[in-house]
Design an enzyme around this catalytic site. Structure first.
Site, mmCIF file in Angstrom:
data_model
loop_
_atom_site.group_PDB
_atom_site.id
_atom_site.type_symbol
_atom_site.label_atom_id
_atom_site.label_comp_id
_atom_site.label_asym_id
_atom_site.label_seq_id
_atom_site.Cartn_x
_atom_site.Cartn_y
_atom_site.Cartn_z
ATOM 1 N N LYS A 23 -3.409 -12.292 -5.982
ATOM 2 C CA LYS A 23 -4.015 -13.266 -5.513
ATOM 3 C C LYS A 23 -4.186 -14.371 -6.183
ATOM 4 C CE LYS A 23 -2.671 -12.130 -0.654
ATOM 5 N NZ LYS A 23 -3.533 -11.723 0.770
ATOM 6 N N ARG A 56 -1.900 -3.646 0.316
ATOM 7 C CA ARG A 56 -0.771 -4.162 -0.002
ATOM 8 C C ARG A 56 -0.739 -4.425 -0.816
ATOM 9 N NH1 ARG A 56 1.358 -8.872 1.356
ATOM 10 N NH2 ARG A 56 3.309 -9.237 2.931
HETATM 11 C C1 9MG Z 1 1.345 -10.982 4.831
HETATM 12 N N1 9MG Z 1 0.121 -10.573 3.949
HETATM 13 C C2 9MG Z 1 -0.109 -11.648 3.146
HETATM 14 N N2 9MG Z 1 -1.638 -11.647 2.682
HETATM 15 C C3 9MG Z 1 -1.586 -10.208 3.314
HETATM 16 C C4 9MG Z 1 -2.653 -9.256 3.582
HETATM 17 O O1 9MG Z 1 -3.778 -9.663 2.931
HETATM 18 N N3 9MG Z 1 -2.862 -8.543 4.358
HETATM 19 C C5 9MG Z 1 -2.031 -8.698 5.541
HETATM 20 N N4 9MG Z 1 -2.375 -7.384 6.183
HETATM 21 N N5 9MG Z 1 -0.952 -8.777 5.713
HETATM 22 C C6 9MG Z 1 -0.897 -10.180 4.498
#
Ligand code: 9MG
Length: 278
Positions: A221, A255
């Site tokens: 990110k 994730r």
């Molecule tokens: C779809 N998506 C993109 N970034 C995310 C994040 O940090 N958490 C979750 N649950 N979904 C995300």
């Protein structure tokens, strides 16, 4: 695996959720996996590398992104879920805020709903989740993807995001979602400055103390790019650093785009964390 996925027994140790964007415009992998064969290959690779969950999304949530229609999202997501179902050794989650997309993806074999709007995007979503009896991830976001990075402000980012997640958890339960099926996510990068993201990561233990599994999404990110002065593909080591910190704070689901390095980091962190416990 039959019947609805029960969180209480299935997601107790930290695990990795691999990101599978079937979108032309996601920030770091847009367009790579829009074809079912490519998506199936990537899903199988992520599962083989240790992902417990593969998160399939058909609408980009990157800052500035535009929404897509229900029909378009279903056309992107459902064939991929069908292609993955039963062929990869991982659960499939559907990253959507639209009830009809979730319903169709669950019918096609998805087992988890990842809703970045925390049931605010579609009034029918809580009913779909309740009906399926499946786990749902409720994430914090300030505003909407298109505008969320335009001067986000909080009285106290940690208190505010905690209060939001507590309210959404109570809402979900009031709508009939079983509390044991709810995961919570502070929403790193969703309407947050660099400082906001850092404070949320530093105080992740307070989110864990809410008593529900915490999902952490830091992978590649922008805040990592700001710290490292690096493009998305060069943010792996920064991502892994946050995975280790998150695991030590007690987060449950990570994730990520790069499954193997994060799985290995988690395995080592867990080995140290549990050393001496028998
Ligand atoms: C779809 N998506 C993109 N970034 C995310 C994040 O940090 N958490 C979750 N649950 N979904 C995300």
């Amino acid at each position: 695996m039959t019947g609805p996925l029960r969180l209480a027994t299935d997601l107790v140790t930290p695990c990795v959720m691999g990101v599978l964007n079937v979108t032309p415009d996601s920030f770091s992998d847009g367009g790579l996996f829009v074809h079912p064969e490519a998506a199936l290959r990537q899903g199988a690779t992520m599962a083989a590398e240790g992902a417990a969950i593969v998160d399939v999304g058909g609408e980009s949530t990157r800052p500035g992104s535009d929404p897509v229609s229900v029909e378009q999202e279903i056309a992107r997501v459902v064939p991929i879920v069908e292609a993955l179902r039963g062929k990869v050794a991982a659960r499939i989650s559907v990253d959507t805020s639209k009830a009809e997309v979730a319903r169709r993806a669950l019918a096609a074999g998805a087992a988890i709903v990842n809703d970045v709007t925390a049931l605010r995007g579609d009034p029918a979503m809580a009913g779909v989740v309740t009906e399926a009896g499946c786990p749902v991830c409720l994430m914090h976001m300030l505003g909407a993807p298109r505008t969320m990075q335009e001067d986000p402000r909080y009285a106290d980012v940690v208190d505010d995001v905690l209060a939001f997640l507590e309210e959404r958890l109570a809402f979900a339960v009031a709508q009939g979602v079983a509390e044991e099926q709810v995961l919570l996510d502070p929403g790193i990068g969703f309407g947050k400055t660099l400082e906001h993201n850092l404070l949320l990561l530093r105080h992740l233990d307070r989110f864990v103390a809410l008593g529900r599994p915490v999902v952490l999404g830091t992978s590649r990110k922008r805040f990592l790019g700001a710290i490292l002065d690096a493009e998305p593909q060069d943010r792996l080591f920064g991502t892994v650093a946050t995975t280790v910190m998150g695991a030590l704070a007690g987060a449950a689901v990570f994730r990520v785009h790069d499954v193997k390095p994060n799985v290995e980091a988690l395995r080592v962190t867990e080995a140290v964390r549990l050393a001496g416990d028998g």
